[in-house]
Scaffold this active site. Sequence first.
Site, PDB file in Angstrom:
ATOM      1  N   CYS A  77     -18.201  17.621-112.793  1.00 27.46           N
ATOM      2  CA  CYS A  77     -17.422  16.728-111.939  1.00 27.46           C
ATOM      3  C   CYS A  77     -17.579  17.233-110.513  1.00 27.46           C
ATOM      4  CB  CYS A  77     -15.965  16.613-112.410  1.00 27.46           C
ATOM      5  SG  CYS A  77     -14.929  18.062-112.213  1.00 27.46           S
ATOM      6  N   HIS A  93     -17.890  37.150-124.353  1.00 29.34           N
ATOM      7  CA  HIS A  93     -16.566  37.727-124.619  1.00 29.34           C
ATOM      8  C   HIS A  93     -15.541  36.694-125.088  1.00 29.34           C
ATOM      9  CE1 HIS A  93     -16.860  41.773-122.236  1.00 29.34           C
ATOM     10  NE2 HIS A  93     -17.991  41.476-122.861  1.00 29.34           N
TER      11      HIS A  93
HETATM   12  C1  RB5 Z   1     -13.801  12.706-108.237  1.00 28.58           C
HETATM   13  O1  RB5 Z   1     -13.689  12.224-106.934  1.00 28.58           O
HETATM   14  C2  RB5 Z   1     -13.269  14.105-108.320  1.00 28.58           C
HETATM   15  O2  RB5 Z   1     -11.897  14.104-108.184  1.00 28.58           O
HETATM   16  C3  RB5 Z   1     -13.674  14.724-109.640  1.00 28.58           C
HETATM   17  O3  RB5 Z   1     -15.055  14.682-109.756  1.00 28.58           O
HETATM   18  C4  RB5 Z   1     -13.343  16.190-109.842  1.00 28.58           C
HETATM   19  O4  RB5 Z   1     -13.649  16.937-108.722  1.00 28.58           O
HETATM   20  C5  RB5 Z   1     -12.035  16.519-110.352  1.00 28.58           C
HETATM   21  O5  RB5 Z   1     -11.742  17.708-110.586  1.00 28.58           O
END
Ligand code: RB5
Length: 150
Positions: free
Chosen positions: A67, A100
């Site tokens: 993400c 671990h």
């Molecule tokens: C998306 O904009 C962002 O919030 C997501 O990819 C991530 O960083 C969340 O932890």
Amino acid sequence: MKRLAIAADHGGYPLKTKLIEVAGGLGWAVLDLGTDSAEHPVDYPDSARDVGLALQEGRAERGIVLCGSGVGACIAANKMKGIRAGVCHDTYSAHQGVEHDDMNVLCIGARIIGSELASEITRAYLGATFQNEERLVRRLNKVLALERGG
Ligand code: RB5
């Protein structure tokens, strides 16, 4: 053949193709669970869930969720039974988390690190195995007890 499930939200998407190549080059069969564009917003819990389900259902032994920061994906993945996810933006954590802590899902923030470091981290993660030592098994069992509610 070892199997890896990988998914990304729109923030993590820019790293996904590169890490699929890295994993494939190491001999892993890769299950690509999307997303396929940085343009359309995808909710990171959906990406984490797709990878977590793949592990829970025995379709993969390891997972990677990408993400923007790695944090949201990690929080979401760790809500799922049997998932031990960690955000790793360094190679030491990536292999030690497996050796671990029996980490089975690696979370990376594509807005935090570049593709070469992410590749090295992926190599460290996929190359590591849990060290079946008494103290590590004892600690893992305590984590599993927490998962069961106490
Ligand atoms: C998306 O904009 C962002 O919030 C997501 O990819 C991530 O960083 C969340 O932890």
